[in-house]
Enzyme design. Structure first.
Site, PDB file in Angstrom:
ATOM      1  N   LYS A   1       0.634  -1.007   0.598  1.00  0.00           N
ATOM      2  CA  LYS A   1      -0.018  -0.457   0.296  1.00  0.00           C
ATOM      3  C   LYS A   1       1.052   1.357  -0.083  1.00  0.00           C
ATOM      4  O   LYS A   1       0.985   2.333  -1.075  1.00  0.00           O
ATOM      5  CB  LYS A   1      -1.173   0.414   0.865  1.00  0.00           C
ATOM      6  CG  LYS A   1      -1.783  -1.109   1.260  1.00  0.00           C
ATOM      7  CD  LYS A   1      -2.591  -1.237   2.282  1.00  0.00           C
ATOM      8  CE  LYS A   1      -3.561  -2.350   1.956  1.00  0.00           C
ATOM      9  NZ  LYS A   1      -4.522  -2.680   3.019  1.00  0.00           N
TER      10      LYS A   1
ATOM     11  N   GLN B   1      -5.428  -1.863   9.512  1.00  0.00           N
ATOM     12  CA  GLN B   1      -4.740  -3.604   8.350  1.00  0.00           C
ATOM     13  C   GLN B   1      -5.750  -4.161   9.226  1.00  0.00           C
ATOM     14  O   GLN B   1      -5.628  -4.142  10.537  1.00  0.00           O
ATOM     15  CB  GLN B   1      -3.294  -3.130   8.596  1.00  0.00           C
ATOM     16  CG  GLN B   1      -2.880  -4.986   7.369  1.00  0.00           C
ATOM     17  CD  GLN B   1      -3.724  -4.574   6.460  1.00  0.00           C
ATOM     18  OE1 GLN B   1      -3.856  -3.333   5.380  1.00  0.00           O
ATOM     19  NE2 GLN B   1      -4.266  -5.783   6.069  1.00  0.00           N
TER      20      GLN B   1
ATOM     21  N   ASP C   1     -11.297   2.125   3.230  1.00  0.00           N
ATOM     22  CA  ASP C   1     -11.484   0.810   3.271  1.00  0.00           C
ATOM     23  C   ASP C   1     -13.219   0.482   2.738  1.00  0.00           C
ATOM     24  O   ASP C   1     -13.731  -0.636   2.727  1.00  0.00           O
ATOM     25  CB  ASP C   1     -10.888   0.009   4.656  1.00  0.00           C
ATOM     26  CG  ASP C   1      -9.367  -0.960   4.650  1.00  0.00           C
ATOM     27  OD1 ASP C   1      -9.235  -1.107   3.011  1.00  0.00           O
ATOM     28  OD2 ASP C   1      -9.166  -0.690   5.804  1.00  0.00           O
TER      29      ASP C   1
HETATM   30  N1  GUN Z   1      -7.176  -7.460   5.295  1.00  0.00           N
HETATM   31  C1  GUN Z   1      -6.749  -7.993   4.038  1.00  0.00           C
HETATM   32  N2  GUN Z   1      -7.913  -7.599   3.895  1.00  0.00           N
HETATM   33  C2  GUN Z   1      -8.135  -6.195   4.191  1.00  0.00           C
HETATM   34  C3  GUN Z   1      -8.486  -4.848   3.832  1.00  0.00           C
HETATM   35  O1  GUN Z   1      -9.190  -4.742   1.794  1.00  0.00           O
HETATM   36  N3  GUN Z   1      -8.399  -3.701   4.149  1.00  0.00           N
HETATM   37  C4  GUN Z   1      -7.850  -4.292   5.557  1.00  0.00           C
HETATM   38  N4  GUN Z   1      -7.570  -2.706   6.657  1.00  0.00           N
HETATM   39  N5  GUN Z   1      -7.656  -5.121   6.310  1.00  0.00           N
HETATM   40  C5  GUN Z   1      -7.699  -6.275   5.496  1.00  0.00           C
END
Ligand code: GUN
Length: 305
Positions: free
Chosen positions: A56, A100, A123
């Protein structure tokens, strides 16, 4: 004659999207002297989470988004995370906040996700954004589901009137994906761990989306000839657990890293039968990052209005 399916390259499509986002950010910088900002809260040392967060950050650097990662200890309390979110909610230079997942057991994930300002919830996991998605109102949509719809659209695969079988009912992928497909007038069947006859539902599908974390779940006899298959799974298979076919196919990975990444679909057997299929890696994964960057830009644009 065996017809080879068209690979849907998330790597290629996501590069196009990143170029579009980068161009818009450059313009924003020039016209408004403003740069979108994304803050990521990472808790603990989960290796997969660390890789996702690093990707990211890399994506942000590529397109010109300012990014900050707040790394917190595994033993952190819900309140400590809430205090960080509060600070980020009140900062004008941070337009997107992402925590996350998964979080450690002692943390109340629901409370944490609820604390993010819906306008900064890149998200799209806040109930306000989820509710708006149900009501078809403008909102921040979860990145993996919107990435899936985007890759289908850019491959000119129509959803209207199609039978879509969604395998997996998570809040991150399955549920929002279902709503997006429904909003595009597809007929959606949602399957999950308690589904009695998965094969019956997948065999009936024009489009199968699978997000379960179960390697080899979708086998050749479960898909209709000419179907479209989107594989959201990311499973790490070590040399010790690999079949002879996988050892041969991913020889280089095993030699270099001792492991490889595969999805939830038995790719080698399913691929000759379908019209389109997304690979792992290089399919949905890069799309998720691209759509997150697009969401961060959207949040920054909304804040500037
Ligand atoms: N863990 C696995 N996929 C995601 C996601 O799309 N966003 C976040 N914040 N955590 C994750």
């Amino acid at each position: 004659m065996i017809k080879i399916a068209k690979l849907i390259s998330g790597s290629k499509i996501s590069a196009q999207i990143k170029d579009e986002v980068q161009a818009e950010i450059a313009q924003m910088k020039k016209e408004k002297n403003k740069v979108p900002g994304l803050a990521v809260i990472l808790v603990g040392e989960n290796p997969a989470s660390k890789v996702y967060v690093a990707n990211k950050e890399k994506g942000c650097n590529q397109v010109g988004i300012h990014s900050e990662t707040i790394h917190m200890e595994d033993t952190v309390s819900t309140e400590e995370i809430l205090a960080e979110i509060d600070k980020l909610n009140n900062r004008d230079d941070i337009h997107g906040i992402l925590v996350q997942l998964p979080l450690p057991k002692q943390v109340d994930s629901g409370k944490v996700l609820m604390a993010i300002k819906p306008e900064k919830d890149v998200d799209g996991f806040h109930p306000v954004n989820m509710g708006k998605l149900v009501a078809q109102q403008d909102c921040l949509v979860p990145a993996t589901p919107s990435g899936i719809v985007e890759m289908l659209k850019r491959e000119n695969i129509t959803l209207k009137g199609k039978n879509v079988t969604m395998v997996g009912h998570s809040e991150i992928v399955g549920k929002p994906c279902t709503l997006l497909f429904l909003n595009e007038w597809a007929t959606v069947t949602i399957c999950h761990i308690e589904t009695k006859d998965l094969k019956m539902h997948t065999q009936n599908a024009d489009i199968i989306v699978v997000a379960t974390g179960v390697p080899y779940l979708i086998k050749e006899d479960m898909v209709k000839q000419g179907a479209v298959v989107i594989d959201v799974g990311i499973n790490r298979i070590t040399k010790e657990d690999a079949s002879p076919e996988l050892l041969e196919w991913r020889k280089q990975d095993f030699e270099k890293k001792g492991a490889t990444l595969i999805g939830d679909v038995d790719f080698q057997k399913v691929e000759p039968k379908v019209s389109h299929i997304s690979p792992v890696p290089g399919g949905v994964g890069p799309m998720t990052i691209a759509m997150l960057l697009k969401n961060t830009l959207k949040a920054a644009k909304t804040a500037a209005e």
